[in-house]
Motif scaffolding. Structure first.
Motif, PDB file in Angstrom:
ATOM      1  N   VAL A  97      56.713  12.758 -21.659  1.00 25.93           N
ATOM      2  CA  VAL A  97      55.729  13.177 -22.659  1.00 25.93           C
ATOM      3  C   VAL A  97      55.245  14.583 -22.329  1.00 25.93           C
ATOM      4  O   VAL A  97      54.822  14.865 -21.203  1.00 25.93           O
ATOM      5  CB  VAL A  97      54.522  12.213 -22.689  1.00 25.93           C
ATOM      6  CG1 VAL A  97      53.477  12.709 -23.692  1.00 25.93           C
ATOM      7  CG2 VAL A  97      54.967  10.807 -23.062  1.00 25.93           C
ATOM      8  N   LEU A  98      55.300  15.465 -23.326  1.00 24.97           N
ATOM      9  CA  LEU A  98      54.826  16.841 -23.144  1.00 24.97           C
ATOM     10  C   LEU A  98      53.373  16.994 -23.561  1.00 24.97           C
ATOM     11  O   LEU A  98      52.687  17.908 -23.113  1.00 24.97           O
ATOM     12  CB  LEU A  98      55.700  17.798 -23.953  1.00 24.97           C
ATOM     13  CG  LEU A  98      57.198  17.792 -23.626  1.00 24.97           C
ATOM     14  CD1 LEU A  98      57.924  18.828 -24.482  1.00 24.97           C
ATOM     15  CD2 LEU A  98      57.439  18.049 -22.146  1.00 24.97           C
ATOM     16  N   GLY A  99      52.914  16.103 -24.446  1.00 29.96           N
ATOM     17  CA  GLY A  99      51.542  16.174 -24.938  1.00 29.96           C
ATOM     18  C   GLY A  99      51.470  15.673 -26.363  1.00 29.96           C
ATOM     19  O   GLY A  99      52.370  14.965 -26.839  1.00 29.96           O
ATOM     20  N   HIS A 100      50.403  16.044 -27.060  1.00 31.28           N
ATOM     21  CA  HIS A 100      50.224  15.676 -28.466  1.00 31.28           C
ATOM     22  C   HIS A 100      50.080  16.948 -29.301  1.00 31.28           C
ATOM     23  O   HIS A 100      49.330  17.856 -28.925  1.00 31.28           O
ATOM     24  CB  HIS A 100      48.975  14.818 -28.649  1.00 31.28           C
ATOM     25  CG  HIS A 100      49.137  13.405 -28.178  1.00 31.28           C
ATOM     26  ND1 HIS A 100      49.182  13.075 -26.841  1.00 31.28           N
ATOM     27  CD2 HIS A 100      49.282  12.252 -28.876  1.00 31.28           C
ATOM     28  CE1 HIS A 100      49.326  11.761 -26.725  1.00 31.28           C
ATOM     29  NE2 HIS A 100      49.400  11.251 -27.937  1.00 31.28           N
ATOM     30  N   ARG A 101      50.801  16.976 -30.408  1.00 29.61           N
ATOM     31  CA  ARG A 101      50.708  18.143 -31.276  1.00 29.61           C
ATOM     32  C   ARG A 101      49.351  18.150 -31.976  1.00 29.61           C
ATOM     33  O   ARG A 101      48.878  17.118 -32.453  1.00 29.61           O
ATOM     34  CB  ARG A 101      51.842  18.136 -32.304  1.00 29.61           C
ATOM     35  CG  ARG A 101      51.976  19.470 -33.047  1.00 29.61           C
ATOM     36  CD  ARG A 101      53.288  19.569 -33.817  1.00 29.61           C
ATOM     37  NE  ARG A 101      54.451  19.618 -32.951  1.00 29.61           N
ATOM     38  CZ  ARG A 101      54.816  20.682 -32.239  1.00 29.61           C
ATOM     39  NH1 ARG A 101      54.089  21.789 -32.291  1.00 29.61           N
ATOM     40  NH2 ARG A 101      55.891  20.641 -31.475  1.00 29.61           N
ATOM     41  N   LYS A 102      48.716  19.310 -32.013  1.00 32.44           N
ATOM     42  CA  LYS A 102      47.397  19.439 -32.638  1.00 32.44           C
ATOM     43  C   LYS A 102      47.572  19.575 -34.145  1.00 32.44           C
ATOM     44  O   LYS A 102      47.530  20.670 -34.712  1.00 32.44           O
ATOM     45  CB  LYS A 102      46.644  20.636 -32.062  1.00 32.44           C
ATOM     46  CG  LYS A 102      45.185  20.720 -32.498  1.00 32.44           C
ATOM     47  CD  LYS A 102      44.463  21.861 -31.799  1.00 32.44           C
ATOM     48  CE  LYS A 102      43.018  21.954 -32.249  1.00 32.44           C
ATOM     49  NZ  LYS A 102      42.283  23.046 -31.560  1.00 32.44           N
ATOM     50  N   GLY A 103      47.846  18.440 -34.783  1.00 28.52           N
ATOM     51  CA  GLY A 103      48.084  18.417 -36.226  1.00 28.52           C
ATOM     52  C   GLY A 103      49.564  18.346 -36.541  1.00 28.52           C
ATOM     53  O   GLY A 103      50.408  18.762 -35.745  1.00 28.52           O
ATOM     54  N   VAL A 104      49.862  17.809 -37.710  1.00 26.60           N
ATOM     55  CA  VAL A 104      51.251  17.619 -38.123  1.00 26.60           C
ATOM     56  C   VAL A 104      52.037  18.924 -38.089  1.00 26.60           C
ATOM     57  O   VAL A 104      53.194  18.957 -37.671  1.00 26.60           O
ATOM     58  CB  VAL A 104      51.303  16.995 -39.539  1.00 26.60           C
ATOM     59  CG1 VAL A 104      52.734  16.942 -40.050  1.00 26.60           C
ATOM     60  CG2 VAL A 104      50.694  15.583 -39.516  1.00 26.60           C
ATOM     61  N   HIS A 105      51.414  20.007 -38.541  1.00 30.14           N
ATOM     62  CA  HIS A 105      52.100  21.302 -38.567  1.00 30.14           C
ATOM     63  C   HIS A 105      51.552  22.259 -37.506  1.00 30.14           C
ATOM     64  O   HIS A 105      51.808  23.461 -37.570  1.00 30.14           O
ATOM     65  CB  HIS A 105      51.970  21.935 -39.953  1.00 30.14           C
ATOM     66  CG  HIS A 105      52.578  21.111 -41.042  1.00 30.14           C
ATOM     67  ND1 HIS A 105      53.924  20.814 -41.092  1.00 30.14           N
ATOM     68  CD2 HIS A 105      52.010  20.498 -42.111  1.00 30.14           C
ATOM     69  CE1 HIS A 105      54.175  20.074 -42.158  1.00 30.14           C
ATOM     70  NE2 HIS A 105      53.034  19.857 -42.786  1.00 30.14           N
ATOM     71  N   GLY A 106      50.824  21.728 -36.540  1.00 28.29           N
ATOM     72  CA  GLY A 106      50.220  22.575 -35.512  1.00 28.29           C
ATOM     73  C   GLY A 106      51.245  23.133 -34.543  1.00 28.29           C
ATOM     74  O   GLY A 106      52.310  22.560 -34.331  1.00 28.29           O
ATOM     75  N   THR A 107      50.905  24.239 -33.949  1.00 29.58           N
ATOM     76  CA  THR A 107      51.786  24.865 -32.958  1.00 29.58           C
ATOM     77  C   THR A 107      51.313  24.569 -31.534  1.00 29.58           C
ATOM     78  O   THR A 107      52.083  24.714 -30.591  1.00 29.58           O
ATOM     79  CB  THR A 107      51.833  26.391 -33.153  1.00 29.58           C
ATOM     80  OG1 THR A 107      50.495  26.926 -33.083  1.00 29.58           O
ATOM     81  CG2 THR A 107      52.433  26.736 -34.514  1.00 29.58           C
ATOM     82  N   GLU A 108      50.064  24.150 -31.393  1.00 37.22           N
ATOM     83  CA  GLU A 108      49.504  23.890 -30.067  1.00 37.22           C
ATOM     84  C   GLU A 108      49.819  22.461 -29.619  1.00 37.22           C
ATOM     85  O   GLU A 108      49.710  21.517 -30.404  1.00 37.22           O
ATOM     86  CB  GLU A 108      47.987  24.104 -30.095  1.00 37.22           C
ATOM     87  CG  GLU A 108      47.311  23.948 -28.740  1.00 37.22           C
ATOM     88  CD  GLU A 108      45.813  24.198 -28.809  1.00 37.22           C
ATOM     89  OE1 GLU A 108      45.139  23.942 -27.784  1.00 37.22           O
ATOM     90  OE2 GLU A 108      45.315  24.635 -29.864  1.00 37.22           O
ATOM     91  N   ILE A 109      50.193  22.319 -28.351  1.00 32.18           N
ATOM     92  CA  ILE A 109      50.417  21.004 -27.757  1.00 32.18           C
ATOM     93  C   ILE A 109      49.256  20.715 -26.804  1.00 32.18           C
ATOM     94  O   ILE A 109      49.039  21.457 -25.849  1.00 32.18           O
ATOM     95  CB  ILE A 109      51.745  20.943 -26.975  1.00 32.18           C
ATOM     96  CG1 ILE A 109      52.927  21.335 -27.868  1.00 32.18           C
ATOM     97  CG2 ILE A 109      51.950  19.540 -26.398  1.00 32.18           C
ATOM     98  CD1 ILE A 109      53.156  20.402 -29.034  1.00 32.18           C
ATOM     99  N   LEU A 110      48.508  19.659 -27.089  1.00 33.43           N
ATOM    100  CA  LEU A 110      47.361  19.279 -26.274  1.00 33.43           C
ATOM    101  C   LEU A 110      47.809  18.412 -25.095  1.00 33.43           C
ATOM    102  O   LEU A 110      48.666  17.544 -25.261  1.00 33.43           O
ATOM    103  CB  LEU A 110      46.351  18.496 -27.110  1.00 33.43           C
ATOM    104  CG  LEU A 110      45.800  19.192 -28.359  1.00 33.43           C
ATOM    105  CD1 LEU A 110      44.966  18.209 -29.174  1.00 33.43           C
ATOM    106  CD2 LEU A 110      44.969  20.412 -27.973  1.00 33.43           C
ATOM    107  N   ASP A 111      47.210  18.639 -23.925  1.00 32.89           N
ATOM    108  CA  ASP A 111      47.507  17.751 -22.809  1.00 32.89           C
ATOM    109  C   ASP A 111      46.818  16.407 -23.043  1.00 32.89           C
ATOM    110  O   ASP A 111      46.068  16.234 -24.003  1.00 32.89           O
ATOM    111  CB  ASP A 111      47.124  18.386 -21.470  1.00 32.89           C
ATOM    112  CG  ASP A 111      45.618  18.637 -21.305  1.00 32.89           C
ATOM    113  OD1 ASP A 111      44.804  17.900 -21.900  1.00 32.89           O
ATOM    114  OD2 ASP A 111      45.255  19.570 -20.568  1.00 32.89           O
ATOM    115  N   TYR A 112      47.061  15.455 -22.153  1.00 33.77           N
ATOM    116  CA  TYR A 112      46.604  14.075 -22.347  1.00 33.77           C
ATOM    117  C   TYR A 112      45.089  13.981 -22.530  1.00 33.77           C
ATOM    118  O   TYR A 112      44.596  13.330 -23.466  1.00 33.77           O
ATOM    119  CB  TYR A 112      47.052  13.234 -21.159  1.00 33.77           C
ATOM    120  CG  TYR A 112      46.757  11.763 -21.262  1.00 33.77           C
ATOM    121  CD1 TYR A 112      47.102  11.037 -22.398  1.00 33.77           C
ATOM    122  CD2 TYR A 112      46.140  11.089 -20.219  1.00 33.77           C
ATOM    123  CE1 TYR A 112      46.843   9.675 -22.485  1.00 33.77           C
ATOM    124  CE2 TYR A 112      45.880   9.730 -20.294  1.00 33.77           C
ATOM    125  CZ  TYR A 112      46.233   9.033 -21.432  1.00 33.77           C
ATOM    126  OH  TYR A 112      45.975   7.687 -21.516  1.00 33.77           O
TER     127      TYR A 112
END
Length: 199
Positions: A97-112
């Motif tokens: 797991v790399l993280g969670h995308r900040k929104g369906v079309h987001g470019t930022e990946i949030l950590d856990y």
């Protein structure tokens, strides 16, 4: 008073510790209306944070759908799973797991931890306030005179834990007691989203 206990514990052992308490299973295995507090419960029309115009059936569907793996990006099909089954996306199948995308079309990946702060916690709060307030009001009233034991498979109440899943029963307790975390992040949720149809 509201207390969190593991669903894996024997009922008789819990009652030995808390005589006369009411035991309330709030997991997806609950046999009564409290199943509606499960993050897997398919209410429908739950707004997806940072994703105007997109909704999902369940809180867990949003959490799993926005997850980004080493070998796979987000999976919008998970948003429309209304069966309470087959929602979890696993490391075994998709890689690290790399993280969670900040929104369906987001470019930022949030950590856990940030994903819990900005996605899971505000989404679950939205569900409580718009779908389950009748249950919360009854729970709040009952807890004034009776000890209520909420059963959950995860009992972690540390929202900043980097390894342990956050207990949704803890969030129920926190909301009922007026101590819900990160109230200031609710702005990421919108209530005017139109239901997005998966085609």
């Amino acid at each position: 008073m509201i207390i969190i206990e593991s669903k894996r514990k024997k009922t008789e052992n819990i009652l030995k510790k808390y005589p006369n308490a009411i035991i309330a299973d709030v997991t997806s295995q609950a046999k009564d209306g409290l199943i509606k507090l499960s993050p897997f419960y398919p209410y429908g029309c739950i707004p997806i944070p940072f994703s105007k115009g997109y909704t999902a059936y369940s809180v867990e569907g949003i959490w799993q759908g926005l997850k980004v793996f080493e070998n796979e990006d987000i999976d919008t099909s998970v948003f429309y799973n209304d069966t309470m089954k087959g929602i979890k996306r696993t490391v075994r199948k998709h890689g690290r797991v790399l993280g969670h995308r900040k929104g369906v079309h987001g470019t930022e990946i949030l950590d856990y931890v940030e994903a819990k702060h900005q996605i899971y916690i505000p989404t679950y709060r939205w569900m409580l306030e718009h779908k389950a307030m009748d249950i919360i009001k009854r729970l709040r009233k009952a807890s004034e005179t009776t000890t209520i034991i909420l059963l959950d498979y995860n009992i972690c109440d540390d929202v900043d834990s980097e390894t342990k899943p956050l207990s949704h029963a803890y969030l129920v307790k926190a909301y009922a007691e007026g101590l819900y975390p990160f109230d200031d992040l609710s702005s990421s949720m919108t209530t005017d989203n139109k239901e997005y149809s998966h085609k």
